[in-house]
Design an enzyme around this catalytic site. Sequence first.
Site, PDB file in Angstrom:
ATOM      1  CD  GLU A   1      38.329  36.698  51.420  1.00 38.07           C
ATOM      2  OE1 GLU A   1      37.018  37.258  51.766  1.00 38.07           O
ATOM      3  OE2 GLU A   1      38.768  37.438  50.583  1.00 38.07           O
TER       4      GLU A   1
ATOM      5  CD  GLU B   1      36.012  39.142  47.905  1.00 37.14           C
ATOM      6  OE1 GLU B   1      35.470  38.052  48.709  1.00 37.14           O
ATOM      7  OE2 GLU B   1      35.876  40.412  47.997  1.00 37.14           O
TER       8      GLU B   1
END
Length: 455
Positions: free
Chosen positions: A351, A158
């Site tokens: 994810e 991320e």
Amino acid sequence: MKNTFFWGDSSSSMQTEGAWNEGGKGPSVYDVRSATETTSDWKHGIDRYHRYEEDLDLLQEMGLNFYRFQISWSRVNPQGDGEFNEEGLAFYDRYIDAMLARGIEPMLCLYHFDMPLHLAEKYEGFMSKHVVEAFVAYGKKMVDRYQGKVKYWVTFNEQNLYSTPLALQYGGTLKTGNTPENIHQISHNIMVAHAEIANYIHDTTTGQIGGMLAYSNIYPETNHPQDVLVAREWDEFINQNLLDAFCGRGYSHQVRQYQKQYLSLDILPEEIAAIQRLKSDFLAFSYYCSGSISHKQIPDHTAPNYYLTFGEVENPYVKENKWGLGIDPLGFRDIINKLYQKYHVPVFPVENGIGVPEVWDTENPIADDYRIYYHEQHIQALFDAIQLDGCEVLGYLGWGLIDLPSSTGDMEKRYGMIYVNRGNHDLRDMRRVPKKSFYWFKDYLAELKQEKQEG
């Protein structure tokens, strides 16, 4: 699809491994954090260090063929910038071999927020060019060691979070002030580290690497022009700036203009050259929810990196869970399109999931129909992006399909299709217990496999 479609799971070492003081591991910034009333400490995770064979058996039984995992930097290099720990490296040798033995393709992530404590205390983490150099040395060591077994790589989990106020926490700083200048410096230093590793992989191996974002659609609250403006600028500064760099276009012109006007950054010509060499074999992202923003509460002259801090508002058009996260499968499809239609690079959602408090009665599987619905709707949105919109997608990975502590350390916010019998303060026996969603996903993947075999 030209290649095998990947179905898999994703997790981090700090949330799963435990064994915080075993195998020669050095401390990370997470290992010294204490439990609170509503969160656990980070010392035990779900004890995957000792139970990975059992966990991989469960993923194999479910029918998964892909797993994104993270190497703990301080397990393989206790100081972060010192000698490498052969015992830690040997653990990951065994872990990767166990995946491959079960037909599970590994994706290796190099950093998931857990800075070696030594580098945080002495250098303030990724504020320091020394830490960038240490990370590159660590990353190259991992590439050299595992390139024969690992084909897919991600440097930073991320990475766009380092363009937000979370940069200070996740970048391994302890005292650095929360200012736009410091956020932009950390974000740049991390992009340099990513570029060095990505270029090294492309120069020396046949492996594939892509940048990864935590991507949520942030919708304007209304059609007021200023709502539309702040939503676009948020996306530009947090997402598009990095995506352009990942795909060899360099940084966003708007972001660079802002930096030149308002900030004093340490950006070197050779660093820009390394970033301009970048290419991505895929664009990876996590997705859980969407959000909404209003300009009304954002103070004048606020840096775009802070817009959501002041301007986030509830979106009445999407259902929210207990934590105020807007559940939005159509937003998932939209992001796949945003990535693929602009860059024409394969997209890989790595994810996706929903965190919910759950209690096991020790007799019956948890009936998590809400989780089945969530994944079913998002998988359908993904297939719509492929079949209706023409996007190229490599696969679909859930997040934490075996329960693990959430990003805040809350074990009671559960994402898994497999229950782990521990709480925030009571480790219990950590027994793994499949939920109803486990059997649904297992049957779903078996049906897809059968349909593929029948042509």
